[in-house]
Design a protein around this motif. Sequence first.
Motif, PDB file in Angstrom:
ATOM      1  N   SER A 279       0.835  -1.198   0.000  1.00  0.00           N
ATOM      2  CA  SER A 279       0.000   0.000   0.000  1.00  0.00           C
ATOM      3  C   SER A 279       0.870   1.248   0.000  1.00  0.00           C
ATOM      4  CB  SER A 279      -0.902  -0.007   1.241  1.00  0.00           C
ATOM      5  OG  SER A 279      -1.673  -1.188   1.292  1.00  0.00           O
ATOM      6  N   ILE A 280       0.245   2.383  -0.210  1.00  0.00           N
ATOM      7  CA  ILE A 280       0.931   3.671  -0.144  1.00  0.00           C
ATOM      8  C   ILE A 280       1.538   3.848   1.255  1.00  0.00           C
ATOM      9  CG2 ILE A 280       0.666   6.174  -0.283  1.00  0.00           C
ATOM     10  CD1 ILE A 280       0.329   4.943  -2.966  1.00  0.00           C
ATOM     11  N   ASP A 281       2.778   4.347   1.300  1.00  0.00           N
ATOM     12  CA  ASP A 281       3.537   4.609   2.542  1.00  0.00           C
ATOM     13  C   ASP A 281       4.081   3.349   3.208  1.00  0.00           C
ATOM     14  OD1 ASP A 281       3.360   7.371   2.428  1.00  0.00           O
ATOM     15  OD2 ASP A 281       1.452   7.415   3.501  1.00  0.00           O
ATOM     16  N   GLU A 282       3.822   2.189   2.622  1.00  0.00           N
ATOM     17  CA  GLU A 282       4.348   0.960   3.205  1.00  0.00           C
ATOM     18  C   GLU A 282       5.845   0.826   2.905  1.00  0.00           C
ATOM     19  OE1 GLU A 282       3.578  -3.898   2.908  1.00  0.00           O
ATOM     20  OE2 GLU A 282       2.010  -2.479   2.300  1.00  0.00           O
ATOM     21  N   ASN A 283       6.617   0.407   3.907  1.00  0.00           N
ATOM     22  CA  ASN A 283       8.040   0.137   3.707  1.00  0.00           C
ATOM     23  C   ASN A 283       8.206  -1.198   2.989  1.00  0.00           C
ATOM     24  OD1 ASN A 283       8.891   2.489   5.061  1.00  0.00           O
ATOM     25  ND2 ASN A 283       8.742   1.470   7.046  1.00  0.00           N
ATOM     26  N   VAL A 284       9.090  -1.206   1.981  1.00  0.00           N
ATOM     27  CA  VAL A 284       9.273  -2.415   1.170  1.00  0.00           C
ATOM     28  C   VAL A 284      10.752  -2.630   0.866  1.00  0.00           C
ATOM     29  CG1 VAL A 284       6.999  -2.292   0.046  1.00  0.00           C
ATOM     30  CG2 VAL A 284       8.953  -1.086  -0.982  1.00  0.00           C
ATOM     31  N   GLY A 285      11.077  -3.883   0.575  1.00  0.00           N
ATOM     32  CA  GLY A 285      12.382  -4.209   0.025  1.00  0.00           C
ATOM     33  C   GLY A 285      12.230  -4.512  -1.457  1.00  0.00           C
ATOM     34  N   LEU A 286      13.256  -4.193  -2.227  1.00  0.00           N
ATOM     35  CA  LEU A 286      13.225  -4.441  -3.669  1.00  0.00           C
ATOM     36  C   LEU A 286      14.374  -5.363  -4.052  1.00  0.00           C
ATOM     37  CD1 LEU A 286      12.570  -0.812  -5.010  1.00  0.00           C
ATOM     38  CD2 LEU A 286      10.885  -2.578  -4.423  1.00  0.00           C
ATOM     39  N   SER A 287      14.039  -6.415  -4.789  1.00  0.00           N
ATOM     40  CA  SER A 287      15.034  -7.381  -5.248  1.00  0.00           C
ATOM     41  C   SER A 287      15.063  -7.368  -6.766  1.00  0.00           C
ATOM     42  CB  SER A 287      14.676  -8.784  -4.738  1.00  0.00           C
ATOM     43  OG  SER A 287      15.559  -9.757  -5.265  1.00  0.00           O
ATOM     44  N   PHE A 288      16.278  -7.393  -7.352  1.00  0.00           N
ATOM     45  CA  PHE A 288      16.429  -7.267  -8.800  1.00  0.00           C
ATOM     46  C   PHE A 288      16.733  -8.625  -9.434  1.00  0.00           C
ATOM     47  CE2 PHE A 288      18.614  -3.046  -7.537  1.00  0.00           C
ATOM     48  CZ  PHE A 288      17.389  -2.499  -7.167  1.00  0.00           C
ATOM     49  N   SER A 289      15.968  -8.986 -10.448  1.00  0.00           N
ATOM     50  CA  SER A 289      16.285 -10.167 -11.236  1.00  0.00           C
ATOM     51  C   SER A 289      17.532  -9.898 -12.076  1.00  0.00           C
ATOM     52  CB  SER A 289      15.108 -10.501 -12.164  1.00  0.00           C
ATOM     53  OG  SER A 289      15.495 -11.407 -13.167  1.00  0.00           O
ATOM     54  N   ARG A 290      18.410 -10.872 -12.175  1.00  0.00           N
ATOM     55  CA  ARG A 290      19.654 -10.693 -12.933  1.00  0.00           C
ATOM     56  C   ARG A 290      19.371 -10.276 -14.377  1.00  0.00           C
ATOM     57  NH1 ARG A 290      25.051 -14.446 -13.103  1.00  0.00           N
ATOM     58  NH2 ARG A 290      25.867 -13.755 -15.120  1.00  0.00           N
ATOM     59  N   THR A 291      18.353 -10.881 -15.007  1.00  0.00           N
ATOM     60  CA  THR A 291      18.056 -10.577 -16.402  1.00  0.00           C
ATOM     61  C   THR A 291      17.477  -9.188 -16.592  1.00  0.00           C
ATOM     62  OG1 THR A 291      15.909 -11.666 -16.160  1.00  0.00           O
ATOM     63  CG2 THR A 291      17.728 -12.999 -17.040  1.00  0.00           C
ATOM     64  N   ALA A 292      17.080  -8.541 -15.492  1.00  0.00           N
ATOM     65  CA  ALA A 292      16.524  -7.185 -15.579  1.00  0.00           C
ATOM     66  C   ALA A 292      17.586  -6.121 -15.388  1.00  0.00           C
ATOM     67  CB  ALA A 292      15.427  -7.006 -14.553  1.00  0.00           C
ATOM     68  N   VAL A 293      18.845  -6.543 -15.169  1.00  0.00           N
ATOM     69  CA  VAL A 293      19.922  -5.598 -14.880  1.00  0.00           C
ATOM     70  C   VAL A 293      20.865  -5.499 -16.082  1.00  0.00           C
ATOM     71  CG1 VAL A 293      21.898  -5.099 -13.373  1.00  0.00           C
ATOM     72  CG2 VAL A 293      19.805  -6.117 -12.416  1.00  0.00           C
ATOM     73  N   ALA A 294      21.168  -4.275 -16.474  1.00  0.00           N
ATOM     74  CA  ALA A 294      22.147  -3.997 -17.522  1.00  0.00           C
ATOM     75  C   ALA A 294      23.126  -2.953 -17.017  1.00  0.00           C
ATOM     76  CB  ALA A 294      21.465  -3.539 -18.803  1.00  0.00           C
ATOM     77  N   VAL A 295      24.224  -2.786 -17.725  1.00  0.00           N
ATOM     78  CA  VAL A 295      25.263  -1.839 -17.317  1.00  0.00           C
ATOM     79  C   VAL A 295      25.634  -0.959 -18.488  1.00  0.00           C
ATOM     80  CG1 VAL A 295      27.524  -1.605 -16.228  1.00  0.00           C
ATOM     81  CG2 VAL A 295      26.177  -3.668 -15.848  1.00  0.00           C
ATOM     82  N   VAL A 296      25.703   0.354 -18.251  1.00  0.00           N
ATOM     83  CA  VAL A 296      26.165   1.294 -19.272  1.00  0.00           C
ATOM     84  C   VAL A 296      27.229   2.204 -18.661  1.00  0.00           C
ATOM     85  CG1 VAL A 296      23.989   1.246 -20.550  1.00  0.00           C
ATOM     86  CG2 VAL A 296      24.345   2.986 -18.788  1.00  0.00           C
ATOM     87  N   LYS A 297      27.992   2.815 -19.508  1.00  0.00           N
ATOM     88  CA  LYS A 297      29.057   3.715 -19.056  1.00  0.00           C
ATOM     89  C   LYS A 297      28.449   4.913 -18.318  1.00  0.00           C
ATOM     90  CE  LYS A 297      32.610   1.652 -21.106  1.00  0.00           C
ATOM     91  NZ  LYS A 297      33.830   1.172 -20.415  1.00  0.00           N
ATOM     92  N   ALA A 298      29.121   5.353 -17.271  1.00  0.00           N
ATOM     93  CA  ALA A 298      28.690   6.549 -16.542  1.00  0.00           C
ATOM     94  C   ALA A 298      28.853   7.757 -17.441  1.00  0.00           C
ATOM     95  CB  ALA A 298      29.516   6.702 -15.269  1.00  0.00           C
ATOM     96  N   GLU A 299      27.938   8.709 -17.286  1.00  0.00           N
ATOM     97  CA  GLU A 299      27.994   9.919 -18.129  1.00  0.00           C
ATOM     98  C   GLU A 299      28.234  11.146 -17.275  1.00  0.00           C
ATOM     99  OE1 GLU A 299      24.434  10.086 -20.449  1.00  0.00           O
ATOM    100  OE2 GLU A 299      24.838   8.195 -21.501  1.00  0.00           O
TER     101      GLU A 299
END
Length: 364
Positions: free
Chosen positions: A344-364
């Motif tokens: 719900s709104i204002d609820e504290n949550v943890g977020l976990s990332f799937s490996r396939t959802a993560v990519a890497v690009v050069k810093a700008e």
Amino acid sequence: MAYYVEVRNLVKVFKSHASRSSTVRAVDGISFGVREGELITLLGPSGCGKTTTLRLVGGFEIPTEGDIFIDGVRVNDQPPNARPTSMVFQSYALFPHMTVFENIAYGLKNKRLPSDEIKTKVLETLEIVGLQELEKRYPGQLSGGQQQRVALARAIVMEPKVLLLDEPLSNLDAKLREQMRVELKKLQTRLRITSIYVTHDQLEAMTLSDRVVVMKDGKIVQIDSPERIYRFPTNKFVAGFIGKANFLKGKIGKVWEESCELVMTNGMKLEADLPKGHNFEVGEEVLIVVRPEGISFCESSQAHIVGHVISRIYTGGAASFEVETDQGVMTVEVTNPLALALPSIDENVGLSFSRTAVAVVKAE
């Protein structure tokens, strides 16, 4: 590799509207090829040069520099009617005083083909696009989707070596666009016409294309399959333009041949796949791209990052959340909300990332 259509170092310079003495490089030294039977999409924001590139291939603009080859023949000096191409325009450009049959037959009549041959070709093409019962109607009696099919049929009936499509679905409503995307993909797969498609709609590009050419400021920034562009964007612009993305700062902890360990600024570590031939190095500062649909809600002890929900939008088949974290607001998308207990709104949550959802690009 031999390409059926090849663009080499193409440049198009226009005089600026703001000042007669200044110029604009609408297309800035681009090169790409299209294989026989392939559909590629030129994708990018308004003003990136994609439509100008298409018009250069079709002969409606003359290159300032560079060359265009079709089936091994240099066509720079050929007018549009001499090139083995057909163009489908954004506006359909149908003749309102002609029937569907007459609109489709127009180009064949200009080639002075026998009337029996024209009739056979038009009727065959009407069947291909599913308009065989509407040949006697006028454009004003057709829906937008039907008019678009007539425009496609008029191009296809000429049996072009290359089909050029300039945002052909942009005048349709959202539902009809979705239907026409499916029909157009089926049609191109069936006919295997070498095709170049222009759009600013990322979903259209992802749906239709064998490969996507992403453009920005007259230059090409990435060419690849839709899947690889989504998984391995070359920079922040591509990552943000193709789909939705969250951006986090981090650095490379370890590097392997086709993967790496990433260290987030909160000290959490995660792994990501890398494309072959990458040039990332240990210790390098990078931007971590996290796709919203690859983020899951979890307990804080299992999370890559924690925060609290600040917005929630439920649409039945999907749900979208904004979560405020110490590294900025992150977007989370749940594609099957009926199967989960949603925060719900204002609820504290943890977020976990799937490996396939993560990519890497050069810093700008």
